[in-house]
Design a protein around this motif. Structure first.
Motif, PDB file in Angstrom:
ATOM      1  N   LEU A 269       0.992  -1.704   0.229  1.00 29.40           N
ATOM      2  CA  LEU A 269      -0.195   0.411   0.266  1.00 29.40           C
ATOM      3  C   LEU A 269       1.128   1.217   0.121  1.00 29.40           C
ATOM      4  O   LEU A 269       1.770   1.648   1.072  1.00 29.40           O
ATOM      5  N   THR A 316     -10.044   2.344   1.333  1.00 31.08           N
ATOM      6  CA  THR A 316     -11.134   0.863   0.713  1.00 31.08           C
ATOM      7  C   THR A 316     -11.798   1.227   0.038  1.00 31.08           C
ATOM      8  O   THR A 316     -12.721  -0.038  -0.832  1.00 31.08           O
ATOM      9  N   VAL A 328      -1.953   0.389  -4.638  1.00 36.37           N
ATOM     10  CA  VAL A 328      -2.230  -0.910  -4.102  1.00 36.37           C
ATOM     11  C   VAL A 328      -1.574  -2.547  -5.199  1.00 36.37           C
ATOM     12  O   VAL A 328      -1.865  -2.245  -5.826  1.00 36.37           O
ATOM     13  N   PHE A 341     -11.162  -2.365  -5.669  1.00 37.34           N
ATOM     14  CA  PHE A 341     -10.241  -2.423  -4.661  1.00 37.34           C
ATOM     15  C   PHE A 341      -9.924  -3.569  -4.159  1.00 37.34           C
ATOM     16  O   PHE A 341      -9.214  -4.426  -3.919  1.00 37.34           O
ATOM     17  N   VAL A 346      -7.392  -6.199  -1.750  1.00 35.44           N
ATOM     18  CA  VAL A 346      -7.859  -5.657  -0.802  1.00 35.44           C
ATOM     19  C   VAL A 346      -8.934  -5.920   0.342  1.00 35.44           C
ATOM     20  O   VAL A 346     -10.231  -5.937  -0.064  1.00 35.44           O
ATOM     21  N   HIS A 348     -10.854  -5.866   3.841  1.00 34.50           N
ATOM     22  CA  HIS A 348     -11.368  -4.808   4.560  1.00 34.50           C
ATOM     23  C   HIS A 348     -12.645  -5.092   6.235  1.00 34.50           C
ATOM     24  O   HIS A 348     -13.657  -5.899   5.613  1.00 34.50           O
ATOM     25  N   ARG A 431     -10.173 -13.322  -0.164  1.00 35.07           N
ATOM     26  CA  ARG A 431      -8.999 -13.151  -1.291  1.00 35.07           C
ATOM     27  C   ARG A 431      -7.513 -14.713  -1.832  1.00 35.07           C
ATOM     28  O   ARG A 431      -7.532 -14.461  -3.075  1.00 35.07           O
ATOM     29  N   LEU A 441      -3.531  -6.443   1.119  1.00 38.77           N
ATOM     30  CA  LEU A 441      -3.606  -5.748   1.727  1.00 38.77           C
ATOM     31  C   LEU A 441      -4.978  -5.579   2.798  1.00 38.77           C
ATOM     32  O   LEU A 441      -6.263  -6.205   2.573  1.00 38.77           O
ATOM     33  N   VAL A 443      -7.509  -4.109   5.840  1.00 39.82           N
ATOM     34  CA  VAL A 443      -7.072  -3.051   6.608  1.00 39.82           C
ATOM     35  C   VAL A 443      -8.457  -3.242   8.026  1.00 39.82           C
ATOM     36  O   VAL A 443      -9.440  -3.829   7.592  1.00 39.82           O
ATOM     37  N   ASP A 471       1.491 -10.488   4.007  1.00 43.43           N
ATOM     38  CA  ASP A 471       0.381  -9.662   3.929  1.00 43.43           C
ATOM     39  C   ASP A 471       1.018  -8.119   4.267  1.00 43.43           C
ATOM     40  O   ASP A 471       1.467  -8.548   5.192  1.00 43.43           O
TER      41      ASP A 471
END
Lengths: 524, 364
Positions: A269, A316, A328, A341, A346, A348, A431, A441, A443, A471
């Motif tokens: 990121l 995000t 990203v 995203f 990504v 979240h 993912r 990533l 978050v 990650d």
């Protein structure tokens, strides 16, 4: 036992050995809290320390499980009271200014002031009310036009109306719940003057905050709470910000896990010069730059409401940035839609579990496929494959140990910890299924808020495992312990800016505490 | 001792089945009381209504199914519009405009029926050509009428309740102008209404006035069920309806979905209009805007937005309507008794939901 009775000024309020339990949580554990007439008393503590619980008991929203409340009388004696409802609290002269104002936008200031008062006459005497409001305003240096409509007023002015409303009801004990969170520095200063004027008139003022600067500036004494317990009550003049920060955060990190050794990988990121506005159109994130590498946990510490939420939303795709870029895995995703995203790996974990992370009425299974439903794992063409959905959700429930009667149970019936496990399972597995695991990533916003110790540990271990697998993790949390115990590096946010980024191993609590309160790192 | 209202975490199956039945029974009792007040015997009246809606064994013996077919005739547009508003309601998009969408669907289907032959010379006079074209025209017209509020909502956040409701009146006034003035049949002896459609523009009849639009309604219900329960799109609609923030967070494009769902919703209502003109009136004339689009709101709500539930409730409502007409004739009671019953049912079922969600316990 009543601490610190100062007979010269008289006790305004004395709460003794207050205990309040919620299912699974001891929110207040034998807390003593005493405020003199004529003082501004700061109540300091992190989120979840018990400040709001204590004050909700005081203004009649909760009944304590144990403990007694005494109020000062006119003859400087104390009298035991029983506060059964907000109405009773008001009758006893306890007024609370909430963080979210309770005003009728389409009514005037005067109309808001008399709202809910049981006046015997049917006819409203506007002149008399206006005169009284003006008189109160003058006395406490709060200028406000009684006939203006609330919607015309700025946030700072609306707050003054809230205070006026309480004074109009002859409140002797005034509680302000994080009043400066919504104010500009100038408005905060004006508020300080008003609060001092009220103290001078003999009122007992409780000022809840976790901003150390203001506590130092405005209060006479400070009581620090942590994990539902009293830590200490001190004279403001005899302490300093650093000492308070230590009291507030506590030196002992309760939870400790092995922090992974950090192997430098490529940045996943990259946030460069990002500025974004909050819902009110004010800059909440200003010119923020940082990067998170694979295998790194970047903890973002800070008092809530300093732009962390907005930052997470920009990263995000849920909020537009006005300036700057977000990349990203090297791909520029600035102001792209949330699905872009998601496709780029990504995950979240939103801060608002129920409001954003889950659809409470839908089944556990429906919630588990919220990100993966597009992919080939559970769907074919335009159709969802029901059997695949079943297998996929059973696998997630099993692998992540989500405690649920079955996959068809509405997710709202799960405990907070299991809801959070479900979210983590979804975000991690979606993912994996898309094959973007290597430069993923995650978050994570307040990932353990409201969870018990066991669930907290599970969630933190899951984050660490993800991190070890390469990650990049952006951990945003109000809980400094959490940040300190698992972050590789720590960024501190204050009023939309990053005050500094420090190495997780060499982090000094008081240094972080000062930065959280907007202090300059170099000023120490 | 006091009565405490407690939240039910999971309603037992018995309650889920029993409460709606008890609610409907309550509504019938309420209707019965009203009938007694105006001096009619409730049992006799309900019996007359049932006979009006379903016929009597004597009639069935001689092969007369007029009552049942009339009930089904009414059920067709109610099913289609019920499905139309149901899909929008699933997403919490309040389409109150099915009435206008239906009317415009009928208008544009009529336009095809009346003038396609003139515009495209040499087009075969076949029902296999005309009826699909009319259906497409109806779907497109209803869809466009529904997409206007959808776009306003999706991109300008304009309240859809107001826009869909107001567009009803625009559509209805246009329709009245067309059959009263612009499209009035010159050979119609001065009566309002367009010229009659050609034979190839009429949906074939099954029995009495009952036509194959019935199949269209059932197939639509099947398609809606598949979309809502089996597809990714249906899942997205459900997610948006339950929690729009979560849907946005899951990467779902809300605006696009509002537009898509309203195209479907308006299209179904438009199809209902087409089926009405091609199946019953065979011309554009008075009688399209009789409130199907509004009754559909009650129907879909009572059916809890379930497509098969909508089919069931629409037929029940059609029976009440036809039965209501019947008692007007045979017992001299006002036909609005049917509307009173519909209203009472809505109230009772909505009130009954309280008992599904909460439990009353006595504490001392």
């Amino acid at each position: 036992m009543s601490p610190n009775i100062d007979l010269e000024n008289g006790i305004g309020l004395d709460m003794r050995l207050i205990t309040k339990r919620f299912p699974g949580v001891l929110a207040a554990d034998q807390v003593n809290f005493s405020v003199r007439k004529g003082e501004v008393h700061g109540l300091l503590g992190e989120n979840g320390a018990g400040k709001t619980t204590l004050m909700s008991i005081l203004c009649g929203l909760y009944m304590p499980d144990d403990g007694e409340i005494f109020l000062g009388t006119e003859r400087n004696a104390v009298e035991k009271v029983n506060i059964g409802s907000p109405r009773e609290a008001i009758q006893l002269g306890i007024g609370m200014v909430h963080q979210h104002f309770r005003l009728v936008q389409s009514h005037t200031v005067a109309e808001n002031c008399i709202l809910g008062l049981s006046d015997k006459s049917i006819i409203i005497n506007h002149t008399e009310i206006a005169n009284r409001i003006a008189a109160i305003g003058e006395r406490y240096q709060m200028h406000i036009e009684p006939d203006s409509y609330v919607w015309q007023l700025s946030i700072g002015e609306q707050q003054r109306v809230e205070i006026l409303k309480m004074l109009y009801r002859n409140a002797d004990v005034l509680i302000l719940d994080e009043p400066t969170a919504v104010l500009t520095p100038q408005e905060s200063q004006a508020l300080g003057i008003t609060l001092r004027a009220m103290a001078k008139e003999g009122k007992a003022v409780v000022f809840i905050s976790h901003k150390l600067d203001e506590i130092m500036e405005i209060t006479d004494r400070v009581t620090v709470l942590r994990n539902g317990c009293n830590v200490k009550t001190v004279e403001t003049a005899e302490t300093d910000k650093e000492k308070l920060a230590n009291l507030m955060v506590g030196r002992n990190v309760v939870f400790s896990v092995e922090r992974p050794s950090f192997k430098a990988r490529n940045p996943v990121l990259e946030v460069d010069g990002v500025t974004a506005q909050n819902d009110k159109g004010v800059d909440a994130v200003s010119n923020v730059t940082f990067s998170v590498k694979g295998g790194e946990i970047l903890g973002v510490a800070g008092v809530s409401g300093n732009g962390q939420q907005e930052l997470a939303e920009v990263i995000t795709g849920l909020r537009r940035s006005t300036e700057g870029t977000v990349k990203v895995g090297g791909i520029n995703l600035t102001n792209r839609t949330p699905d872009k995203f998601i496709f780029n790996g990504v995950g979240h974990i939103p801060g608002d579990r129920i409001g954003v992370g889950l659809a409470g009425n839908l089944s556990v299974s429906d919630n588990l496929i919220m990100k993966a439903f597009r992919g080939g794992v559970v769907s074919r063409g335009i159709f969802l494959r029901n059997e695949a959905v079943r297998d996929y959700s059973d696998r997630l429930i099993n692998d992540f140990d989500v405690d649920t009667p079955d996959r068809n149970t509405p997710v709202r019936n799960l405990s907070g910890g299991n809801q959070q496990k479900a979210i983590l399972a979804r975000e991690i597995m979606a993912r994996t299924e898309q094959g973007t695991r290597d430069n993923g990533l995650l978050v994570a916003v307040q990932p353990t808020r409201g969870l018990d110790v066991g669930a907290t540990e599970v969630v933190r271990r899951l984050l660490l495992t993800q991190c070890e697998q390469g990650d990049a993790i952006l951990l945003i949390s109000d809980d400094l312990d959490e940040i300190l115990s698992i972050s590789t590096n720590i960024a501190v946010m204050f009023s939309g800016k990053i005050m500094g980024i420090v190495d997780g191993d060499k982090a000094d609590i008081s240094e972080i505490g000062i930065m959280m309160a907007g202090g300059d790192k170099s000023a120490l | 001792m006091r009565i405490v209202i407690e939240n039910r975490i999971d309603a037992p199956r018995v309650i889920v089945v029993l409460v709606p039945i008890a609610s409907v029974a309550m509504a019938l009792v309420f209707g019965g009381i009203l009938m007694s007040i105006v001096g009619a015997d409730p049992i006799e009246t309900y019996a007359a209504m049932a006979e009006g809606a379903f016929g009597s064994p004597e009639q069935w013996k001689v092969g007369q199914y007029y009552s049942i077919t009339e009930t089904l005739v009414k059920a067709i547009p109610l099913m289609l519009t019920g499905l139309a508003v149901g899909v929008a309601f699933r997403m919490l998009f309040w389409n109150i405009g099915a009435e206008g969408q239906l009317v415009l669907g009928g208008v544009s289907a009529s336009a095809v029926a009346l003038w396609m032959g003139d515009l495209i010379p040499g087009i075969p006079d076949s029902a296999w050509v005309y009826l699909p074209m009319m259906a497409i025209a109806g779907i497109i017209a209803g869809g466009i009428w529904a997409v206007v509020p959808a776009l306003l909502k999706a991109y300008l956040k304009v309240n859809e309740i107001i826009t869909t409701l107001m567009l009803n009146y625009v559509a209805i006034l246009w329709y009245q102008y067309l059959f009263n003035v612009a499209w009035k049949d010159p050979a119609g002896y001065g009566f309002p209404g367009s010229a009659k459609f050609g034979e190839c523009c009429k949906i074939a009849r099954i029995s009495g006035r009952l036509h194959w639009g019935l199949a269209v309604a059932f197939i639509s219900a099947l398609i809606m069920w598949i979309i809502l329960d089996k597809t990714k799109w249906g899942y997205q609609i459900r997610l948006i309806g339950e929690n729009v923030s979560a849907a946005r967070y899951a990467g779902i494009n809300i605006g696009k979905n509002i537009v898509g769902v309203m195209l479907l919703s308006g299209g179904l209502a438009g199809l209902a209009g087409m089926v009405e003109v091609a199946g019953i009136s065979h011309s554009l004339q008075e009688g399209l805007n009789v409130g199907y689009g509004f009754t559909a709101i009650i129907i879909s709500w009572l059916a809890r937005l379930n497509p098969w539930g909508i089919v069931l409730v629409a037929n029940m409502f059609a029976a009440i309507l036809v039965g209501g007409d019947q008692i007007q004739m045979t017992m001299g009671l006002p036909g609005s008794v049917a509307h009173v019953l519909q209203g009472a049912m809505l109230f009772c079922v909505l009130g009954g939901e309280f008992f599904q969600r909460y439990r009353l316990t006595v504490k001392r």
